[in-house]
Design a protein around this motif. Structure first.
Motif: not given
Ligand code: EPS
Length: 383
Positions: A10, A39, A332
Protein backbone atom coordinates in the motif's frame (compact mmCIF):
# COMPACT_ATOMS: atom_id res chain seq x y z
CA UNK A 1 21.10 -10.54 -15.77
CA UNK A 2 19.99 -9.38 -12.37
CA UNK A 3 17.05 -7.50 -10.95
CA UNK A 4 15.59 -6.44 -7.65
CA UNK A 5 12.18 -5.08 -6.72
CA UNK A 6 11.13 -2.57 -4.08
CA UNK A 7 7.76 -1.43 -2.81
CA UNK A 8 5.15 -2.02 -0.12
CA UNK A 9 1.68 -3.29 -1.01
CA UNK A 10 0.00 0.00 0.00
CA UNK A 11 2.99 2.29 -0.56
CA UNK A 12 3.22 4.76 -3.46
CA UNK A 13 4.64 2.37 -6.06
CA UNK A 14 6.48 -0.83 -6.95
CA UNK A 15 9.87 -0.29 -8.56
CA UNK A 16 12.31 -2.62 -10.27
CA UNK A 17 15.77 -2.24 -11.77
CA UNK A 18 16.99 -4.82 -14.31
CA UNK A 19 20.60 -4.88 -15.38
CA UNK A 20 22.23 -6.96 -18.08
CA UNK A 21 19.69 -6.86 -20.92
CA UNK A 22 21.29 -6.48 -24.35
CA UNK A 23 20.97 -3.21 -26.26
CA UNK A 24 18.61 -3.14 -29.22
CA UNK A 25 15.78 -5.26 -27.80
CA UNK A 26 12.48 -3.90 -29.12
CA UNK A 27 10.30 -2.99 -26.13
CA UNK A 28 6.53 -3.13 -26.51
CA UNK A 29 5.11 -1.55 -23.36
CA UNK A 30 1.64 -2.86 -24.17
CA UNK A 31 2.95 -6.45 -23.94
CA UNK A 32 4.14 -5.64 -20.41
CA UNK A 33 0.78 -4.09 -19.55
CA UNK A 34 -0.99 -7.13 -21.02
CA UNK A 35 0.82 -9.46 -18.60
CA UNK A 36 0.14 -7.07 -15.73
CA UNK A 37 -3.56 -7.21 -16.58
CA UNK A 38 -3.43 -11.02 -16.78
CA UNK A 39 -1.89 -11.12 -13.27
CA UNK A 40 -4.87 -9.18 -11.95
CA UNK A 41 -7.36 -11.70 -13.30
CA UNK A 42 -8.85 -14.82 -11.80
CA UNK A 43 -12.15 -15.77 -10.22
CA UNK A 44 -11.63 -15.41 -6.47
CA UNK A 45 -9.49 -12.28 -6.48
CA UNK A 46 -10.23 -9.70 -3.77
CA UNK A 47 -11.40 -6.08 -3.80
CA UNK A 48 -7.93 -4.68 -4.40
CA UNK A 49 -7.96 -5.81 -8.01
CA UNK A 50 -11.01 -3.60 -8.60
CA UNK A 51 -8.98 -0.60 -7.46
CA UNK A 52 -5.76 -1.26 -9.36
CA UNK A 53 -5.23 -1.10 -13.12
CA UNK A 54 -1.54 -1.97 -13.19
CA UNK A 55 0.44 -0.21 -15.89
CA UNK A 56 4.16 0.19 -16.17
CA UNK A 57 6.12 3.41 -16.47
CA UNK A 58 9.67 3.02 -17.82
CA UNK A 59 12.00 5.63 -16.38
CA UNK A 60 15.42 4.42 -17.55
CA UNK A 61 17.24 2.22 -20.04
CA UNK A 62 14.83 2.40 -22.99
CA UNK A 63 14.85 4.98 -25.81
CA UNK A 64 12.54 5.16 -28.82
CA UNK A 65 11.23 1.67 -28.06
CA UNK A 66 14.58 -0.11 -27.74
CA UNK A 67 16.77 -1.08 -24.80
CA UNK A 68 20.07 0.80 -24.51
CA UNK A 69 22.03 -1.89 -22.63
CA UNK A 70 21.90 0.32 -19.53
CA UNK A 71 19.83 -0.62 -16.43
CA UNK A 72 16.09 -0.52 -17.10
CA UNK A 73 13.91 0.93 -14.36
CA UNK A 74 10.18 0.28 -14.27
CA UNK A 75 7.58 1.73 -11.91
CA UNK A 76 4.03 0.54 -11.26
CA UNK A 77 2.04 3.07 -9.27
CA UNK A 78 -0.37 1.78 -6.59
CA UNK A 79 -3.71 3.45 -7.09
CA UNK A 80 -4.69 2.37 -3.56
CA UNK A 81 -1.87 4.58 -2.17
CA UNK A 82 -4.35 7.45 -2.19
CA UNK A 83 -6.26 5.65 0.58
CA UNK A 84 -3.15 4.81 2.63
CA UNK A 85 -1.08 8.01 2.58
CA UNK A 86 -1.34 8.55 6.36
CA UNK A 87 -0.98 4.91 7.40
CA UNK A 88 1.97 4.27 5.07
CA UNK A 89 3.63 7.69 5.23
CA UNK A 90 7.45 7.58 4.90
CA UNK A 91 7.80 10.69 7.11
CA UNK A 92 4.66 11.56 9.06
CA UNK A 93 3.82 10.50 12.65
CA UNK A 94 2.43 6.96 13.19
CA UNK A 95 -1.19 6.82 12.12
CA UNK A 96 -3.84 4.11 12.22
CA UNK A 97 -4.22 1.07 14.44
CA UNK A 98 -1.13 -1.18 14.70
CA UNK A 99 -1.83 -4.79 13.67
CA UNK A 100 -1.03 -7.10 16.62
CA UNK A 101 -2.61 -10.40 15.50
CA UNK A 102 -0.30 -12.38 13.18
CA UNK A 103 -1.86 -14.72 10.59
CA UNK A 104 -0.81 -18.38 10.66
CA UNK A 105 0.90 -19.17 7.34
CA UNK A 106 1.99 -15.57 6.69
CA UNK A 107 5.36 -13.86 7.27
CA UNK A 108 3.70 -11.81 10.07
CA UNK A 109 4.97 -13.40 13.30
CA UNK A 110 8.48 -14.44 12.30
CA UNK A 111 8.91 -11.10 10.53
CA UNK A 112 8.11 -8.97 13.61
CA UNK A 113 10.43 -11.10 15.74
CA UNK A 114 13.30 -11.01 13.27
CA UNK A 115 13.03 -7.31 12.37
CA UNK A 116 12.07 -6.07 15.88
CA UNK A 117 8.79 -4.46 14.75
CA UNK A 118 5.77 -3.76 16.95
CA UNK A 119 3.26 -3.51 14.11
CA UNK A 120 2.65 -6.57 11.92
CA UNK A 121 1.91 -4.16 9.05
CA UNK A 122 5.67 -3.39 8.88
CA UNK A 123 6.09 -6.99 7.69
CA UNK A 124 2.93 -7.84 5.78
CA UNK A 125 3.23 -4.86 3.47
CA UNK A 126 6.38 -6.24 1.85
CA UNK A 127 5.53 -9.93 2.24
CA UNK A 128 2.33 -9.39 0.22
CA UNK A 129 2.14 -10.92 -3.23
CA UNK A 130 1.45 -7.43 -4.55
CA UNK A 131 5.24 -7.38 -5.12
CA UNK A 132 4.80 -9.91 -7.92
CA UNK A 133 3.40 -7.18 -10.20
CA UNK A 134 6.98 -5.89 -10.49
CA UNK A 135 8.28 -9.37 -11.31
CA UNK A 136 5.64 -9.81 -14.01
CA UNK A 137 6.84 -6.55 -15.59
CA UNK A 138 10.43 -7.86 -15.59
CA UNK A 139 9.27 -11.20 -17.01
CA UNK A 140 7.30 -9.50 -19.78
CA UNK A 141 10.38 -7.46 -20.70
CA UNK A 142 12.67 -10.51 -20.78
CA UNK A 143 10.07 -12.37 -22.88
CA UNK A 144 10.84 -9.81 -25.60
CA UNK A 145 14.43 -11.16 -25.70
CA UNK A 146 13.14 -14.74 -25.71
CA UNK A 147 10.68 -14.01 -28.52
CA UNK A 148 13.58 -12.77 -30.67
CA UNK A 149 15.34 -16.08 -29.90
CA UNK A 150 12.24 -18.16 -30.77
CA UNK A 151 11.41 -19.18 -27.18
CA UNK A 152 7.76 -19.03 -26.04
CA UNK A 153 6.36 -19.51 -22.54
CA UNK A 154 2.84 -20.14 -21.28
CA UNK A 155 1.49 -21.18 -17.88
CA UNK A 156 -1.89 -22.72 -17.09
CA UNK A 157 -3.74 -23.76 -13.95
CA UNK A 158 -3.99 -27.54 -13.49
CA UNK A 159 -5.55 -27.78 -10.02
CA UNK A 160 -7.52 -25.59 -7.66
CA UNK A 161 -8.59 -26.89 -4.25
CA UNK A 162 -8.22 -30.52 -5.38
CA UNK A 163 -10.11 -30.15 -8.70
CA UNK A 164 -7.77 -31.41 -11.44
CA UNK A 165 -7.76 -30.27 -15.07
CA UNK A 166 -7.33 -32.83 -17.87
CA UNK A 167 -5.11 -31.28 -20.51
CA UNK A 168 -4.29 -32.53 -24.02
CA UNK A 169 -1.17 -31.17 -25.70
CA UNK A 170 -1.71 -28.42 -28.28
CA UNK A 171 0.24 -25.99 -30.43
CA UNK A 172 1.56 -22.91 -28.61
CA UNK A 173 -0.74 -20.34 -30.24
CA UNK A 174 -3.78 -22.44 -29.45
CA UNK A 175 -2.59 -22.92 -25.87
CA UNK A 176 -2.03 -19.22 -25.45
CA UNK A 177 -5.43 -18.16 -26.75
CA UNK A 178 -7.18 -20.80 -24.62
CA UNK A 179 -5.33 -19.62 -21.49
CA UNK A 180 -6.06 -15.96 -22.27
CA UNK A 181 -9.76 -16.73 -22.86
CA UNK A 182 -10.22 -18.67 -19.61
CA UNK A 183 -11.16 -16.79 -16.45
CA UNK A 184 -8.93 -19.05 -14.36
CA UNK A 185 -6.21 -19.60 -16.98
CA UNK A 186 -7.28 -23.26 -17.13
CA UNK A 187 -7.38 -25.38 -20.31
CA UNK A 188 -10.20 -27.71 -19.18
CA UNK A 189 -13.59 -25.98 -19.28
CA UNK A 190 -15.35 -28.66 -17.19
CA UNK A 191 -12.71 -28.53 -14.47
CA UNK A 192 -12.87 -24.74 -14.54
CA UNK A 193 -16.59 -24.79 -13.73
CA UNK A 194 -15.90 -27.06 -10.75
CA UNK A 195 -12.94 -24.92 -9.67
CA UNK A 196 -15.14 -21.82 -9.65
CA UNK A 197 -17.76 -23.64 -7.57
CA UNK A 198 -15.03 -24.68 -5.11
CA UNK A 199 -13.77 -21.08 -4.86
CA UNK A 200 -17.29 -19.80 -4.25
CA UNK A 201 -17.84 -22.37 -1.54
CA UNK A 202 -14.53 -21.48 0.14
CA UNK A 203 -15.52 -17.81 -0.01
CA UNK A 204 -18.89 -18.52 1.60
CA UNK A 205 -17.10 -20.26 4.46
CA UNK A 206 -14.56 -17.45 4.91
CA UNK A 207 -11.92 -19.85 3.65
CA UNK A 208 -9.24 -19.80 0.90
CA UNK A 209 -7.88 -22.26 -1.69
CA UNK A 210 -4.51 -23.11 -3.23
CA UNK A 211 -3.68 -25.18 -6.29
CA UNK A 212 -1.13 -26.08 -8.94
CA UNK A 213 0.02 -24.37 -12.14
CA UNK A 214 2.18 -25.69 -14.95
CA UNK A 215 4.67 -23.64 -16.97
CA UNK A 216 5.66 -24.71 -20.49
CA UNK A 217 8.62 -23.24 -22.36
CA UNK A 218 8.79 -24.15 -26.06
CA UNK A 219 11.58 -23.60 -28.58
CA UNK A 220 14.30 -23.76 -25.92
CA UNK A 221 17.56 -24.71 -27.57
CA UNK A 222 19.66 -27.47 -26.01
CA UNK A 223 22.54 -26.58 -23.72
CA UNK A 224 21.20 -23.79 -21.49
CA UNK A 225 22.46 -24.18 -17.92
CA UNK A 226 25.37 -26.48 -17.06
CA UNK A 227 26.12 -29.79 -15.37
CA UNK A 228 29.51 -28.58 -14.12
CA UNK A 229 28.45 -26.70 -10.99
CA UNK A 230 25.43 -26.99 -8.66
CA UNK A 231 24.36 -23.38 -8.95
CA UNK A 232 24.66 -23.32 -12.75
CA UNK A 233 22.15 -26.14 -13.27
CA UNK A 234 19.05 -24.92 -15.08
CA UNK A 235 16.72 -26.90 -12.83
CA UNK A 236 18.40 -25.35 -9.75
CA UNK A 237 17.66 -21.89 -11.06
CA UNK A 238 14.12 -22.62 -12.23
CA UNK A 239 13.14 -24.37 -9.00
CA UNK A 240 14.50 -21.47 -6.94
CA UNK A 241 12.72 -18.94 -9.16
CA UNK A 242 9.35 -20.68 -8.82
CA UNK A 243 9.86 -21.35 -5.11
CA UNK A 244 10.52 -17.63 -4.60
CA UNK A 245 6.92 -16.81 -5.50
CA UNK A 246 4.85 -16.05 -2.41
CA UNK A 247 2.88 -19.11 -1.13
CA UNK A 248 4.65 -21.67 -3.37
CA UNK A 249 5.48 -24.79 -1.36
CA UNK A 250 6.39 -27.38 -4.00
CA UNK A 251 8.04 -27.47 -7.43
CA UNK A 252 8.29 -30.32 -9.94
CA UNK A 253 10.33 -30.66 -13.14
CA UNK A 254 8.85 -33.00 -15.75
CA UNK A 255 7.08 -35.91 -14.07
CA UNK A 256 8.74 -34.77 -10.82
CA UNK A 257 7.60 -36.81 -7.80
CA UNK A 258 6.13 -39.48 -10.10
CA UNK A 259 9.74 -40.53 -10.91
CA UNK A 260 9.78 -42.20 -7.50
CA UNK A 261 7.16 -44.70 -8.75
CA UNK A 262 8.81 -45.60 -12.07
CA UNK A 263 11.58 -48.12 -12.83
CA UNK A 264 14.49 -46.73 -14.86
CA UNK A 265 13.26 -48.57 -17.95
CA UNK A 266 10.03 -46.52 -17.92
CA UNK A 267 11.43 -43.31 -16.47
CA UNK A 268 13.91 -42.15 -19.07
CA UNK A 269 13.23 -40.59 -22.45
CA UNK A 270 14.88 -42.68 -25.17
CA UNK A 271 16.99 -40.88 -27.77
CA UNK A 272 16.33 -40.93 -31.53
CA UNK A 273 17.85 -39.18 -34.54
CA UNK A 274 16.56 -38.12 -37.94
CA UNK A 275 18.73 -36.11 -40.32
CA UNK A 276 16.20 -33.30 -40.83
CA UNK A 277 15.14 -33.22 -37.18
CA UNK A 278 18.36 -33.95 -35.35
CA UNK A 279 18.24 -35.69 -31.97
CA UNK A 280 14.82 -36.05 -30.37
CA UNK A 281 12.84 -37.98 -27.76
CA UNK A 282 9.34 -39.43 -28.08
CA UNK A 283 8.56 -38.85 -24.40
CA UNK A 284 9.40 -35.93 -22.13
CA UNK A 285 9.36 -37.24 -18.56
CA UNK A 286 12.47 -35.17 -17.89
CA UNK A 287 10.56 -31.96 -18.61
CA UNK A 288 13.19 -30.77 -21.07
CA UNK A 289 16.09 -30.81 -18.60
CA UNK A 290 18.80 -33.48 -18.21
CA UNK A 291 22.03 -33.05 -16.27
CA UNK A 292 21.07 -29.49 -15.35
CA UNK A 293 20.87 -28.48 -19.04
CA UNK A 294 17.98 -27.91 -21.42
CA UNK A 295 17.86 -30.84 -23.88
CA UNK A 296 15.80 -29.17 -26.61
CA UNK A 297 12.44 -30.69 -25.59
CA UNK A 298 9.75 -28.45 -24.06
CA UNK A 299 10.52 -27.40 -20.49
CA UNK A 300 7.71 -28.49 -18.17
CA UNK A 301 7.51 -27.18 -14.60
CA UNK A 302 4.79 -27.35 -11.97
CA UNK A 303 4.38 -25.41 -8.75
CA UNK A 304 2.01 -25.99 -5.84
CA UNK A 305 0.57 -22.97 -4.06
CA UNK A 306 -0.74 -23.11 -0.52
CA UNK A 307 -4.10 -21.46 0.26
CA UNK A 308 -3.81 -17.73 1.02
CA UNK A 309 -3.32 -17.25 4.80
CA UNK A 310 -5.78 -14.36 5.22
CA UNK A 311 -9.04 -16.06 6.24
CA UNK A 312 -12.31 -14.22 6.80
CA UNK A 313 -13.11 -16.98 9.33
CA UNK A 314 -9.79 -16.54 11.10
CA UNK A 315 -7.55 -19.17 12.70
CA UNK A 316 -6.21 -19.01 16.25
CA UNK A 317 -3.27 -16.76 16.96
CA UNK A 318 -1.64 -14.84 19.80
CA UNK A 319 -1.66 -11.05 20.33
CA UNK A 320 1.98 -9.91 20.02
CA UNK A 321 1.50 -7.22 22.70
CA UNK A 322 -0.64 -8.92 25.42
CA UNK A 323 0.33 -12.51 24.44
CA UNK A 324 -3.36 -13.43 24.93
CA UNK A 325 -5.09 -15.83 22.52
CA UNK A 326 -6.70 -13.89 19.68
CA UNK A 327 -8.20 -14.48 16.26
CA UNK A 328 -5.79 -13.82 13.38
CA UNK A 329 -5.98 -10.50 11.53
CA UNK A 330 -8.53 -10.31 8.72
CA UNK A 331 -7.51 -8.00 5.90
CA UNK A 332 -9.10 -7.62 2.52
CA UNK A 333 -7.54 -10.42 0.46
CA UNK A 334 -8.05 -12.99 -2.28
CA UNK A 335 -9.90 -16.29 -1.82
CA UNK A 336 -7.74 -17.89 -4.51
CA UNK A 337 -4.83 -16.44 -6.49
CA UNK A 338 -3.50 -19.49 -8.36
CA UNK A 339 -4.34 -17.87 -11.73
CA UNK A 340 -2.22 -14.86 -10.79
CA UNK A 341 0.58 -17.09 -9.48
CA UNK A 342 0.66 -18.89 -12.85
CA UNK A 343 1.33 -15.59 -14.62
CA UNK A 344 4.10 -14.88 -12.09
CA UNK A 345 5.49 -18.39 -12.73
CA UNK A 346 5.59 -17.59 -16.42
CA UNK A 347 7.51 -14.39 -15.65
CA UNK A 348 10.04 -16.08 -13.34
CA UNK A 349 10.63 -18.81 -15.93
CA UNK A 350 11.18 -16.16 -18.61
CA UNK A 351 13.68 -14.32 -16.42
CA UNK A 352 15.73 -17.49 -15.73
CA UNK A 353 15.71 -18.62 -19.36
CA UNK A 354 16.83 -15.15 -20.44
CA UNK A 355 19.60 -15.21 -17.85
CA UNK A 356 21.02 -18.55 -19.08
CA UNK A 357 20.54 -17.61 -22.73
CA UNK A 358 22.53 -14.39 -22.25
CA UNK A 359 25.13 -16.23 -20.19
CA UNK A 360 25.74 -18.64 -23.08
CA UNK A 361 25.51 -16.23 -26.02
CA UNK A 362 26.47 -12.79 -24.68
CA UNK A 363 24.46 -9.77 -23.64
CA UNK A 364 25.96 -6.71 -25.30
CA UNK A 365 23.44 -6.32 -28.08
CA UNK A 366 20.64 -8.21 -29.80
CA UNK A 367 22.39 -8.46 -33.19
CA UNK A 368 25.42 -10.28 -31.75
CA UNK A 369 23.17 -12.40 -29.55
CA UNK A 370 21.04 -13.62 -32.45
CA UNK A 371 24.04 -14.33 -34.66
CA UNK A 372 25.72 -16.31 -31.85
CA UNK A 373 22.51 -18.35 -31.44
CA UNK A 374 22.27 -18.97 -35.16
CA UNK A 375 25.93 -20.04 -35.34
CA UNK A 376 25.32 -22.48 -32.46
CA UNK A 377 22.20 -23.90 -34.14
CA UNK A 378 24.18 -24.42 -37.35
CA UNK A 379 26.93 -26.28 -35.47
CA UNK A 380 24.36 -28.54 -33.79
CA UNK A 381 22.75 -29.23 -37.16
CA UNK A 382 26.17 -30.31 -38.44
CA UNK A 383 26.35 -27.55 -41.06
C1 EPS B 1 -2.24 -8.41 -4.14
C2 EPS B 1 -2.63 -7.28 -3.48
C3 EPS B 1 -3.08 -7.37 -2.09
C4 EPS B 1 -3.79 -8.70 -1.84
C5 EPS B 1 -2.93 -9.88 -2.21
C6 EPS B 1 -2.22 -9.74 -3.51
O1 EPS B 1 -3.92 -6.29 -1.92
P1 EPS B 1 -4.66 -5.89 -0.54
O2 EPS B 1 -3.81 -6.42 0.59
O3 EPS B 1 -4.72 -4.40 -0.60
O4 EPS B 1 -6.01 -6.52 -0.65
O5 EPS B 1 -4.97 -8.76 -2.61
O6 EPS B 1 -1.98 -10.06 -1.21
C7 EPS B 1 -1.88 -11.24 -0.57
C8 EPS B 1 -2.36 -12.36 -1.03
C9 EPS B 1 -1.17 -11.24 0.69
O7 EPS B 1 -1.06 -12.31 1.32
O8 EPS B 1 -0.79 -10.17 1.13
C10 EPS B 1 -1.80 -8.36 -5.55
O9 EPS B 1 -1.65 -7.28 -6.15
O10 EPS B 1 -1.62 -9.45 -6.11
Amino acid sequence: LRFITAGESHGPALTTIIEGLPAGVPVDIELINRDLARRQKGFGRGGRMLIEQDRVEITAGVRFGQTLGSPVTMVIHNRDWENWQDRMSPAGPPSGQAVSSPRPGHADLTGVLKYDRQDVRDILERASARETAARVAVGALTKQVLTAAGIKIIAHVTNIGGVNAQVASREYDELQSAVFASELGCLDANAETQMKAAILEAKNHGDSLGGIFEVLALGVLPGLGSHVQWDRRLDTKLAAALMSIQAIKGVEVGVGFEYANLPGSKAHDQIYYEPERGYYRQTNNAGGIEGGMSNGEPIVLRAAMKPIPTLMTPLSSVDIVSKAPIQANTERSDVCAVTAAAVVGEAMTAIVLTEVLLEKFGNDNLTDLLSAISHYRQRLAGL
